[in-house]
Design a protein around this motif. Structure first.
Motif: not given
Lengths: 365, 140
Positions: A34-37, A41-46, A53-62
């Protein structure tokens, strides 16, 4: 009507096990972390954070990993996750003028106070496939050499504030302290919707849907004659009022993209002509989303400026009712679930009609 | 509290075990993760609207002397929130404040400042001066 079906438990269990296997893919290929994502793939996470509608990079990557890169599925997972958590409260409105900027461009002023910085952008790139990225042992890219401190970003007031100094642009309504703020996650949207409810809806709306609507306004379906006053991307501090303490504390920083669109001027009836505005704000670096949001926000203000309705982007009920991709995908994709009883009923009706000899046109209504 | 909210866990665990091993802090409430609704303003400066939520973790601890420490930190790191709350409480003890500031808060502040300076220098390299052609405004 949807009538439930039973059965298929074993097949469903096995299908999910097969999905997990296919998600992992060829075991000779290293598993994604998930760290690689998050990093690569930061813009996909964004995007998943914005529309989830939830700011949490780890959850979005997962969620992206779990959804095999299907971003709408990932957004669905994030939306479901947020319903499992209690809401502690509301943050103070974010001051975007005080953002630590990573990017700031204006299409209206070339020399604006604070200057323009391109930051990390696809703009001006040639869109040629870079085969250098194919090899894993390619030398790591280096950030540009640091520039002298004199070039560092000074205070960067919003472009709209600069235009407003000369009274050439409409001003936002002054915030009324303590006025309630619409929350479409708690109260269903009602029409006509207030601007705060519209902005919340657009902020979590599907990027593709908003992009198409925004494009349609440029092609003449509700033209708003837009200029990008400013796009800024950077980090902003989040403050939250803590009841136990009796004051607001800074709880961290989030990355945001803000778009100020300067549009078609209006005036008359004794009012001087002024530019109008559309506003976009999205989590992370989501420029296309923030721009589309700003264009649609402005298009939806047609009634406010007495503009003729010429396109779907100006139809509030149409736009706001169809912007949510989780709702949309739910309703579209439910069609693939068993509808046997429904369909049997239609079949029976059709056979009956055939036997009775005609009247198809009326029955099909 | 702003600095503690931006701390790395390693910046808190080290000083805690080295300097405040006998802090004796107890959780007043279990550490909890929830949501905070973030807000923007129409046009950047107009009426507020709800932008979307963020995860936030909160901890409330109490020292044997009665000092209460609070932490609210974006994200889901329960241990980090608890550590931050402990240091918030320790900072309130007049005899510990100086140590908390020099051993914990100042290192965090200087790391954040260094990161900010490095990033703004990288960003500054992309500063752009567009110029327009054939407008005549530069002619004498």
């Amino acid at each position: 009507m949807y009538v439930a079906v039973k059965g298929g438990e074993r097949a469903i269990r096995n299908a999910h096990a097969l999905l997990a296997d296919r998600r992992r893919g060829n075991r000779d290929t290293p598993e994604l972390t998930t760290a690689q994502i998050d990093e690569q793939l930061a813009l996909a996470v964004d995007r998943v954070m914005s529309e989830g509608s939830l700011y949490d990079r780890g959850i979005a990557a997962l969620a992206i990993k779990q959804a095999r890169g299907d971003l709408i599925e990932a957004i669905f997972l994030v939306r479901a996750y947020r319903t499992t958590l209690p809401r502690f409260g509301f943050a103070e409105p974010i001051d975007t003028a005080a953002m630590t900027l990573s990017r700031r461009v204006s299409a209206t002023y070339k020399d604006l106070p604070g200057g323009q910085v391109l930051g990390p952008t696809f703009d001006y790139s040639h869109r040629l496939i870079d085969f250098g990225l194919e090899t894993e042992d390619a030398p790591a890219p280096t950030a540009p050499a640091a520039t002298a401190a004199s070039d560092a970003q000074g205070p960067s007031p919003r472009v709209t504030d600069l235009i407003a100094r000369d009274d050439l642009i409409e001003r936002e309504l002054a915030p009324r302290p303590g006025a309630p703020v619409s929350d479409i996650t708690r109260d269903a949207l009602a029409f006509p919707a207030a601007r705060d409810a519209r902005l919340q809806n657009l902020a979590r709306g599907d990027e593709g849907f908003l992009l198409s609507l925004a494009y349609s306004t440029q092609r003449g379906y509700g033209r708003t004659h837009p200029f990008v006053g400013e796009i800024r991307f950077g980090e902003a501090a989040v403050e939250m009022f803590i009841d136990d303490l009796g004051f607001a504390v800074s709880i961290g920083d989030i990355a945001l993209t803000e778009c100020q669109m300067v549009n078609q001027f209006t005036g008359g009836d004794g009012r001087p002509a002024r530019f109008t505005r559309g506003y976009g704000l999205a989590f992370g670096q989501s420029e296309r989303k923030a721009m589309s949001m700003a264009l649609v926000d402005r298009a939806l203000r047609a009634d406010e400026f007495g503009e003729e309705h010429k396109g779907p982007a100006q139809d509030e009920e149409f736009v706001l009712s169809h912007s949510d991709n989780v709702q949309a995908t739910g309703f579209v994709e439910h069609l693939k679930l068993p509808h046997y009883v429904d369909f049997q009923a239609e079949l029976a009706l059709l056979r009956q009609l055939r036997r009775d000899g005609g009247a198809v046109a009326e029955a099909a209504e | 509290m702003g600095l503690l909210a931006r701390a790395l866990a390693s910046e808190l665990t080290g000083p805690l075990t080295r300097r405040f091993a006998d802090h004796g802090a107890k959780d007043l409430k279990p550490v909890e993760t929830g949501l905070v609704m973030l807000r923007g303003r129409a046009g950047g400066d107009g009426a507020p609207f709800n932008l979307g939520e963020a995860t936030v973790t909160r901890a409330i601890v109490e020292l044997p002397g009665g000092e209460r420490g609070y932490a609210h930190i974006l994200g889901r790191d329960a241990e980090l929130a608890r550590l931050a709350a402990i240091f918030d409480a320790l900072w309130q003890k007049p005899d510990q404040r100086r140590t908390v500031e020099t051993c914990v808060l100042e290192p965090i502040a200087s790391r954040l400042e260094a990161a900010r300076a490095r990033r703004s220098a990288e960003i500054a390299a992309t500063r752009v001066d567009f110029f327009t052609l054939k407008r005549g405004e530069d002619e004498p």
